[in-house]
Write a protein that holds these residues in place. Structure first.
Motif, mmCIF file in Angstrom:
data_model
loop_
_atom_site.group_PDB
_atom_site.id
_atom_site.type_symbol
_atom_site.label_atom_id
_atom_site.label_comp_id
_atom_site.label_asym_id
_atom_site.label_seq_id
_atom_site.Cartn_x
_atom_site.Cartn_y
_atom_site.Cartn_z
ATOM 1 N N PHE A 1 43.490 22.448 6.260
ATOM 2 C CA PHE A 1 41.789 21.928 5.994
ATOM 3 C C PHE A 1 41.736 22.029 7.648
ATOM 4 O O PHE A 1 41.193 21.139 7.993
ATOM 5 C CB PHE A 1 41.415 20.473 4.754
ATOM 6 C CG PHE A 1 41.666 21.435 3.810
ATOM 7 C CD1 PHE A 1 40.750 21.407 2.794
ATOM 8 C CD2 PHE A 1 42.669 21.066 3.156
ATOM 9 C CE1 PHE A 1 40.890 21.930 1.590
ATOM 10 C CE2 PHE A 1 43.109 21.402 1.659
ATOM 11 C CZ PHE A 1 41.534 21.702 1.188
ATOM 12 N N CYS A 2 42.807 22.210 8.751
ATOM 13 C CA CYS A 2 42.332 22.128 9.695
ATOM 14 C C CYS A 2 41.811 20.451 10.336
ATOM 15 O O CYS A 2 40.802 20.619 11.238
ATOM 16 C CB CYS A 2 40.919 23.057 10.617
ATOM 17 S SG CYS A 2 41.511 24.985 10.507
ATOM 18 N N LEU A 3 42.499 19.541 10.134
ATOM 19 C CA LEU A 3 42.300 18.463 10.058
ATOM 20 C C LEU A 3 43.750 18.066 11.446
ATOM 21 O O LEU A 3 44.113 18.174 11.786
ATOM 22 C CB LEU A 3 42.008 17.616 9.072
ATOM 23 C CG LEU A 3 40.704 17.695 7.826
ATOM 24 C CD1 LEU A 3 41.671 16.896 6.749
ATOM 25 C CD2 LEU A 3 40.013 17.700 7.611
ATOM 26 N N GLN A 4 42.878 17.188 11.603
ATOM 27 C CA GLN A 4 43.525 16.562 13.342
ATOM 28 C C GLN A 4 45.147 15.816 12.459
ATOM 29 O O GLN A 4 44.885 15.194 11.022
ATOM 30 C CB GLN A 4 43.171 15.669 13.742
ATOM 31 C CG GLN A 4 43.966 14.238 15.261
ATOM 32 C CD GLN A 4 43.037 13.813 15.584
ATOM 33 O OE1 GLN A 4 41.834 13.098 15.040
ATOM 34 N NE2 GLN A 4 43.959 13.354 17.011
ATOM 35 N N SER A 5 46.213 15.435 13.063
ATOM 36 C CA SER A 5 47.027 15.534 12.288
ATOM 37 C C SER A 5 46.995 13.885 12.241
ATOM 38 O O SER A 5 46.204 13.633 13.559
ATOM 39 C CB SER A 5 48.618 15.835 13.465
ATOM 40 O OG SER A 5 49.403 15.078 13.050
ATOM 41 N N ALA B 1 44.901 12.585 9.720
ATOM 42 C CA ALA B 1 43.604 12.090 9.293
ATOM 43 C C ALA B 1 44.073 11.050 7.787
ATOM 44 O O ALA B 1 43.344 10.502 7.223
ATOM 45 C CB ALA B 1 42.830 13.000 9.193
ATOM 46 N N LEU C 1 35.427 11.152 5.987
ATOM 47 C CA LEU C 1 35.335 11.414 7.328
ATOM 48 C C LEU C 1 34.533 11.190 8.242
ATOM 49 O O LEU C 1 34.199 10.572 9.244
ATOM 50 C CB LEU C 1 36.696 12.885 7.627
ATOM 51 C CG LEU C 1 37.971 12.473 7.451
ATOM 52 C CD1 LEU C 1 37.830 14.181 7.904
ATOM 53 C CD2 LEU C 1 39.029 11.926 8.289
ATOM 54 N N GLU D 1 46.582 18.369 5.798
ATOM 55 C CA GLU D 1 46.265 18.487 7.021
ATOM 56 C C GLU D 1 45.611 19.899 7.894
ATOM 57 O O GLU D 1 44.757 20.242 7.806
ATOM 58 C CB GLU D 1 46.341 17.500 8.041
ATOM 59 C CG GLU D 1 46.534 16.162 7.274
ATOM 60 C CD GLU D 1 47.179 14.957 8.503
ATOM 61 O OE1 GLU D 1 46.771 13.827 8.038
ATOM 62 O OE2 GLU D 1 48.125 15.535 9.234
ATOM 63 N N TYR E 1 37.727 13.677 0.680
ATOM 64 C CA TYR E 1 37.587 13.784 2.203
ATOM 65 C C TYR E 1 36.735 14.387 2.934
ATOM 66 O O TYR E 1 36.807 13.701 4.659
ATOM 67 C CB TYR E 1 39.040 15.002 2.929
ATOM 68 C CG TYR E 1 38.568 16.173 3.516
ATOM 69 C CD1 TYR E 1 38.704 16.611 4.312
ATOM 70 C CD2 TYR E 1 38.713 16.998 2.350
ATOM 71 C CE1 TYR E 1 37.620 17.996 4.593
ATOM 72 C CE2 TYR E 1 38.415 18.340 2.197
ATOM 73 C CZ TYR E 1 37.903 18.609 3.825
ATOM 74 O OH TYR E 1 37.921 20.748 3.767
ATOM 75 N N ARG E 2 35.624 14.772 3.295
ATOM 76 C CA ARG E 2 34.340 15.055 3.502
ATOM 77 C C ARG E 2 33.461 14.554 4.212
ATOM 78 O O ARG E 2 33.672 14.091 5.128
ATOM 79 C CB ARG E 2 34.168 16.465 3.561
ATOM 80 C CG ARG E 2 34.785 17.905 3.519
ATOM 81 C CD ARG E 2 33.726 19.318 3.176
ATOM 82 N NE ARG E 2 34.108 20.350 3.625
ATOM 83 C CZ ARG E 2 34.550 20.983 1.952
ATOM 84 N NH1 ARG E 2 34.663 20.646 0.917
ATOM 85 N NH2 ARG E 2 35.862 22.260 2.031
ATOM 86 N N GLY F 1 38.461 7.507 5.743
ATOM 87 C CA GLY F 1 39.068 8.004 5.743
ATOM 88 C C GLY F 1 39.634 8.678 3.759
ATOM 89 O O GLY F 1 39.397 7.855 3.530
#
Length: 543
Positions: free
Chosen positions: A242-246, A248, A209, A239, A205-206, A214
């Motif tokens: 991992f503190c990702l935007q809803s 993502a 993104l 999400e 994912y890192r 993504g």
């Protein structure tokens, strides 16, 4: 640290335990973070999977008792509502041609280098999920995302590596009905879908993104919006973790079961933060039509070759999917061209003409893209979708089909006319035999008679014969299809396959074992849900 923790868990039978044999490179795959995510997902969501599968059985029991699938009355407000999905990332707006294939290393490189927009890397129908292959598949995709995947063919010495501008990568996870027996949670095999999803997400994912893409997924075999809701909860959980935007995480759902076609609006609604498209998984859909309506004698299908996309019930399915998707701002992907280019120029011209005709129908209906199974078909499919989509658009979202009359349940269930021939039945037997033999040997993507076959076409082949036996149907030459007739033909077609593949290949293969399995699932009084379930038992017994 991670290895010590896994050993403790394996001894205690609580928490997550990897019980498969060691595969080269797995120590980097099963890092502490990856194992922690997979364990958390199993703790939160694994127990709900048997409940969802139980719902499938209850629905099937009602249909077996005489009911027919229909649109859900209690979700009418969702179908009537004015809402759209959240949106589509820039690199998924143009999907006019996608290639699919298993996650083997050379295949991954060739597919990403093909002249297509998207590569769907498949842990499902085109992969026989041995422990070695699913672990190596995750390593291959991780290396592909990093951009450093390479492969040298052992015999020819030919070297493969990624081109500068590869296709967009989308990972298809296994269906909810498939387990991963080599990983246990509290002593039970975990859902294969959670294994595939967790490892692909965690390791990629890192990087995805960071380069403007993504974590993208294909979700197979959904049968209801409740299953879509389960996936939405899985995505939201990850999400948040991992503190990702809803939103993502993005997904495309295959509409490849008959029950799901009646819940497309609801599936899009449940996944509206994450979903970008639906796809016409046509071969599995035909199989599901047989399986779902198996106790309805007026819905028996003819030869597989007669069930084409201009057949009324399949045409209705395609058009309804396009209309539903475009109303909600989602892409509507077309189905698979399973042909393989032929070496003979005349034969190849005939192959390309059939592909052109199929893709022309999809593009004219309003699909935003299509699938091919071989890079040699990419240019043909691309030329057709380029002509319909043009340079000004990335897709056909502007085609709403609002002028169409409403598509009724009766159209989606309409019986299919056509002959049941002895030639077709024998061909079904040979295709199923060769595919099952390859699958239990560990190969889920098999060229047979000019087509790249995966599990779906083998499913149609054996389920059609099962259906003909159950309802006492006759072939066009008057022969009654019985268990005895099938067994006689199986012996004869096994001999023909031996002649085709050669004695050495036959002797060193598993054709006899495949014939035993094919007979068991075809003459069974109850239709076996998926041939990959007993096949997986054989595949994993030798590991």
């Amino acid at each position: 640290m991670a290895e010590h923790r896994l050993m403790q868990q394996q001894q205690s039978k609580t928490g997550l335990a990897i019980v498969g044999h060691e595969v080269t490179g797995q120590e980097s795959l099963f890092s502490e973070g990856a194992v922690s995510l997979l364990e958390a997902l199993c703790r939160e969501f694994a127990a709900e999977v048997p409940v969802l599968l139980g719902d499938r059985k209850q629905r099937q029991a009602r249909i077996d008792s005489g009911a027919l699938p229909d649109f859900l009355p209690h979700t009418q407000a969702i179908r009537d509502g004015d809402w759209q999905i959240r949106g589509i990332p820039a690199d998924l707006l143009d999907r006019r041609v996608e290639i699919t294939g298993p996650v083997e290393r050379k295949m991954v490189i060739n597919a990403l280098n093909a002249k297509v927009k998207v590569f769907m890397a498949d842990f499902e129908d085109s992969l026989a999920p041995s422990w070695q292959k699913v672990v190596e598949g995750q390593i291959n995709l991780r290396d592909a995302v990093r951009g450093d995947i390479e492969y040298t063919a052992p015999q020819s010495g030919k070297h493969y590596k990624l081109d500068p501008d590869p296709a967009v990568l989308v990972c298809r996870v296994r269906g909810l009905h498939l387990q991963e027996k080599h990983v246990e949670f509290n002593g039970l095999a975990i859902p294969g879908a959670l294994f595939d999803f967790a490892l692909y997400f965690y390791h990629n994912y890192r990087q995805l993104l960071a380069k403007g893409s993504g974590p993208y997924f294909y979700l197979p075999k959904l049968e209801s919006h409740l299953e879509a809701r389960w996936w939405a909860k899985v995505f939201a959980f990850v999400e948040d973790r991992f503190c990702l935007q809803s939103g993502a995480i993005k997904c495309t759902c295959l509409i490849e079961t008959l029950p799901a076609v009646f819940e497309m609006d609801e599936i899009l609604y449940e996944l509206r933060s994450n979903i970008v498209a639906l796809n016409c998984g046509r071969w599995d859909y035909i199989f599901s039509y047989i399986k779902t309506l198996k106790q309805h004698p007026d819905r028996v299908l003819p030869d597989r070759q007669a069930v084409t996309m201009d057949t009324p019930f399949l045409s209705a399915y395609s058009r309804l999917l396009i209309k539903t998707c475009h109303k909600r701002g989602a892409l509507a992907m077309g189905g698979m061209a399973a042909f393989i280019p032929a070496k003979d120029a005349g034969q190849n011209q005939a192959v390309l003409e059939r592909v052109r005709k199929d893709k022309e129908l999809e593009a004219r209906n309003g699909h935003d893209g299509t699938w091919v199974a071989h890079p040699g078909l990419a240019d043909t499919a691309m030329a057709i979708f380029n002509r319909y989509i043009g340079d000004e658009h990335c897709n056909q979202l502007h085609i709403t089909r609002d002028v169409d009359a409403p598509i009724l349940a009766s159209e989606l269930l309409r019986p299919c006319e056509g002959e049941r021939t002895e030639t077709g039945m024998r061909l079904n037997i040979r295709i199923a035999l060769q595919y099952i033999e390859a699958w239990i040997q560990g190969n889920g993507c098999v060229p047979i008679y000019g087509l790249m076959e995966d599990a779906a076409t083998a499913e149609i082949s054996r389920a059609s014969i099962w259906q003909w036996i159950q309802h006492g149907k006759s072939l066009s030459n008057g022969k009654l299809v019985t268990k005895a007739l099938f067994k006689d033909m199986l012996v004869e077609e096994l001999a023909k396959v031996k002649e085709e593949v050669g004695g050495d290949r036959f002797t060193h293969g598993k054709f006899t074992q495949a014939a035993v399995l094919l007979e068991q699932i075809t003459v069974s009084d109850e239709l076996v849900d998926f041939l990959t379930l007993p096949g997986y038992e054989i595949l994993t017994a030798k590991q």
